[in-house]
Scaffold this active site. Structure first.
Site, PDB file in Angstrom:
ATOM      1  N   GLY A  16      33.701  44.860  33.460  1.00 48.30           N
ATOM      2  CA  GLY A  16      34.866  45.145  34.312  1.00 48.30           C
ATOM      3  C   GLY A  16      35.923  45.948  33.574  1.00 48.30           C
ATOM      4  O   GLY A  16      37.121  45.803  33.819  1.00 48.30           O
ATOM      5  N   TYR A  22      37.976  32.910  45.115  1.00 48.47           N
ATOM      6  CA  TYR A  22      38.278  33.377  43.750  1.00 48.47           C
ATOM      7  C   TYR A  22      38.541  32.178  42.836  1.00 48.47           C
ATOM      8  O   TYR A  22      37.966  32.061  41.751  1.00 48.47           O
ATOM      9  CB  TYR A  22      39.504  34.289  43.828  1.00 48.47           C
ATOM     10  CG  TYR A  22      40.057  34.776  42.507  1.00 48.47           C
ATOM     11  CD1 TYR A  22      39.328  35.625  41.695  1.00 48.47           C
ATOM     12  CD2 TYR A  22      41.336  34.404  42.098  1.00 48.47           C
ATOM     13  CE1 TYR A  22      39.856  36.104  40.505  1.00 48.47           C
ATOM     14  CE2 TYR A  22      41.879  34.881  40.911  1.00 48.47           C
ATOM     15  CZ  TYR A  22      41.130  35.726  40.117  1.00 48.47           C
ATOM     16  OH  TYR A  22      41.654  36.198  38.939  1.00 48.47           O
TER      17      TYR A  22
HETATM   18  N1  LIG Z   1      45.300  41.041  36.876  1.00 49.25           N
HETATM   19  C1  LIG Z   1      45.712  39.796  37.009  1.00 49.25           C
HETATM   20  O1  LIG Z   1      46.841  39.543  37.448  1.00 49.25           O
HETATM   21  C2  LIG Z   1      44.818  38.657  36.593  1.00 49.25           C
HETATM   22  C3  LIG Z   1      45.342  37.359  36.617  1.00 49.25           C
HETATM   23  C4  LIG Z   1      44.526  36.299  36.261  1.00 49.25           C
HETATM   24  C5  LIG Z   1      43.220  36.540  35.851  1.00 49.25           C
HETATM   25  N2  LIG Z   1      42.731  37.802  35.834  1.00 49.25           N
HETATM   26  C6  LIG Z   1      41.330  37.998  35.457  1.00 49.25           C
HETATM   27  O2  LIG Z   1      41.225  38.999  34.463  1.00 49.25           O
HETATM   28  C7  LIG Z   1      40.015  39.744  34.650  1.00 49.25           C
HETATM   29  C8  LIG Z   1      40.325  41.221  34.745  1.00 49.25           C
HETATM   30  O3  LIG Z   1      41.278  41.416  35.781  1.00 49.25           O
HETATM   31  P1  LIG Z   1      41.811  42.850  36.190  1.00 49.25           P
HETATM   32  O4  LIG Z   1      43.206  42.669  36.645  1.00 49.25           O
HETATM   33  O5  LIG Z   1      41.508  43.840  35.147  1.00 49.25           O
HETATM   34  O6  LIG Z   1      40.923  43.092  37.497  1.00 49.25           O
HETATM   35  P2  LIG Z   1      40.616  44.479  38.252  1.00 49.25           P
HETATM   36  O7  LIG Z   1      40.309  44.137  39.671  1.00 49.25           O
HETATM   37  O8  LIG Z   1      41.682  45.467  37.961  1.00 49.25           O
HETATM   38  O9  LIG Z   1      39.279  44.949  37.517  1.00 49.25           O
HETATM   39  C9  LIG Z   1      38.054  44.307  37.701  1.00 49.25           C
HETATM   40  C10 LIG Z   1      36.976  45.294  37.404  1.00 49.25           C
HETATM   41  O10 LIG Z   1      35.731  44.660  37.705  1.00 49.25           O
HETATM   42  C11 LIG Z   1      34.881  45.670  38.209  1.00 49.25           C
HETATM   43  N3  LIG Z   1      33.782  45.092  38.987  1.00 49.25           N
HETATM   44  C12 LIG Z   1      33.790  44.644  40.263  1.00 49.25           C
HETATM   45  N4  LIG Z   1      32.558  44.252  40.630  1.00 49.25           N
HETATM   46  C13 LIG Z   1      31.763  44.449  39.551  1.00 49.25           C
HETATM   47  C14 LIG Z   1      30.383  44.247  39.304  1.00 49.25           C
HETATM   48  N5  LIG Z   1      29.554  43.755  40.249  1.00 49.25           N
HETATM   49  N6  LIG Z   1      29.905  44.558  38.070  1.00 49.25           N
HETATM   50  C15 LIG Z   1      30.721  45.071  37.109  1.00 49.25           C
HETATM   51  N7  LIG Z   1      32.026  45.307  37.299  1.00 49.25           N
HETATM   52  C16 LIG Z   1      32.538  44.987  38.493  1.00 49.25           C
HETATM   53  C17 LIG Z   1      35.764  46.572  39.062  1.00 49.25           C
HETATM   54  O11 LIG Z   1      35.177  47.857  39.216  1.00 49.25           O
HETATM   55  C18 LIG Z   1      37.037  46.578  38.239  1.00 49.25           C
HETATM   56  O12 LIG Z   1      37.086  47.710  37.385  1.00 49.25           O
HETATM   57  C19 LIG Z   1      39.358  39.184  35.916  1.00 49.25           C
HETATM   58  O13 LIG Z   1      38.356  38.275  35.547  1.00 49.25           O
HETATM   59  C20 LIG Z   1      40.494  38.479  36.617  1.00 49.25           C
HETATM   60  O14 LIG Z   1      40.016  37.406  37.383  1.00 49.25           O
HETATM   61  C21 LIG Z   1      43.507  38.877  36.195  1.00 49.25           C
END
Ligand SMILES: NC(=O)c1ccc[n+]([C@@H]2O[C@H](COP(=O)([O-])OP(=O)(O)OC[C@H]3O[C@@H](n4cnc5c(N)ncnc54)[C@H](O)[C@@H]3O)[C@@H](O)[C@H]2O)c1
Length: 319
Positions: free
Chosen positions: A7, A138
């Site tokens: 990701g 989620y």
């Molecule tokens: N951003 C936040 O506020 C936040 C808060 C708590 C936890 N998180 C966690 O941190 C992690 C990263 O978050 P983020 O904000 O960068 O999310 P994001 O949505 O910006 O990025 C997620 C990425 O995962 C990729 N993705 C989706 N389906 C996929 C698949 N089948 N195979 C491979 N890649 C795939 C997407 O293309 C995207 O680039 C996640 O696990 C999220 O749950 C984020």
């Protein structure tokens, strides 16, 4: 060190990759999406769908990473639009990753969990260990991911660590989370001079500025394993009401107009989350401490969004 990210094209990956390459690590960035224009061509970028167990195994066997940051996920608001996709990517994807890591002998894994593991009615601030009854797909997949990580750690002796992040804010496009109203106050504030928030003004959830979020991941990845008393840790920074964020943006952009029109699905998700997190265990075990509060974030973020120039806003955003 060889570091693999899943990701990698998302909000966290964007900032984490530059820190890792600056520190001299060999980074293998994987995502469904192609390499973003903002990433230099020297980053080894590969397509990897985490729902594809065979591809995951082949990538791990080929790369043999020392450290993996598992970021691929479908976030809360998008996950409620498509719970099957959220289950497949978050649940099956994490399972595939753990199995591939076990089979190929990955050194260390960092898992990114979320405050979405919590449901309503919990103590404020919310500690690490309470009953977890999330209301979103989620959140369910993140609870299950945490438990799987803990299981693989105990059952197979693997080195797996994780953080429960609050809503993260950075100069990037939001990824479809319910905390996106906070970032849009800044993005739309700079680009349109106005924003209609999908949350009530009294909405209060834990938030964190991305430099602290990246530092949490890097610090935990470097922490002495012997000092870690648990698998996944709460990390906290600040917990402003939506109208307090708006006031902070308005101090920096006096002409901005921020209004509120609560949208039931995302408001319901926000109301089910804790208002503040107790991160005392992370502080005690690996010295975690956030550096940015709301005002420090506003001062740092607004020039960065200005420097990005024109781009998507809440009006043109796909989520
Ligand atoms: N951003 C936040 O506020 C936040 C808060 C708590 C936890 N998180 C966690 O941190 C992690 C990263 O978050 P983020 O904000 O960068 O999310 P994001 O949505 O910006 O990025 C997620 C990425 O995962 C990729 N993705 C989706 N389906 C996929 C698949 N089948 N195979 C491979 N890649 C795939 C997407 O293309 C995207 O680039 C996640 O696990 C999220 O749950 C984020």
């Amino acid at each position: 060190m060889k570091v693999l990210l899943t990701g990698a094209g998302g909000q966290i990956g964007h900032d984490l990759i530059s820190h890792l390459t600056d520190a001299g690590h060999h980074v293998v960035a994987t995502d469904l999406a192609p390499r973003p224009a903002t990433h230099a061509s020297h980053v080894d970028w590969r397509r990897l769908d985490v729902t594809d167990a065979t591809a995951m195994h082949a990538t791990f066997a080929d790369v043999r990473p020392d450290l993996v940051f598992h970021l691929a996920a479908i976030l809360s608001a998008r996950g409620e639009k498509d719970p099957v996709l959220a289950y497949n990517v978050n649940q099956t994807g994490t399972w595939n990753l753990l199995e591939a890591a076990r089979a190929t002998g990955v050194g260390r894994i960092l898992f990114t969990s979320s405050i979405a593991v919590y449901g309503p009615g919990l103590p404020d601030p919310t500690p690490d260990d309470v009953a977890l009854w999330p209301t979103t797909m989620y959140g369910i997949t993140k609870v299950s991911g945490e438990m799987l990580c803990d299981y693989y750690r105990r059952r197979w002796g693997m080195d797996i660590r994780g953080v429960r992040f609050p809503g993260l804010i950075s100069a990037a496009e939001p990824g479809g989370g319910s905390s996106d109203y906070a970032l849009f106050m800044y993005v739309d504030g700079v680009r349109r001079g106005a924003y209609e928030a999908f949350a009530r003004p009294d909405t209060r959830i834990p938030l964190m500025y991305m430099p602290d979020g990246v530092r949490a991941l890097l610090d935990l990845s470097r922490a002495d394993r012997a000092g870690l008393t648990r698998c996944v840790y709460n990390v906290a920074a600040f917990s402003p009401r939506a109208d307090e964020i708006a006031a902070s943006v308005k101090r920096a952009l006096p002409d901005v107009q921020i209004t509120y029109k609560s949208e039931p699905v995302r408001q319901g998700i926000l109301d089910s989350w804790p208002r503040a997190l107790d991160d005392s265990r992370a502080r005690a075990d690996w010295g975690w401490k956030a550096e940015y509060d709301l005002e420090a974030m506003t001062a740092d973020l607004i020039p960065k969004i200005r420097a990005m120039g024109p781009g998507p806003t809440s009006v043109t955003h796909a989520h």
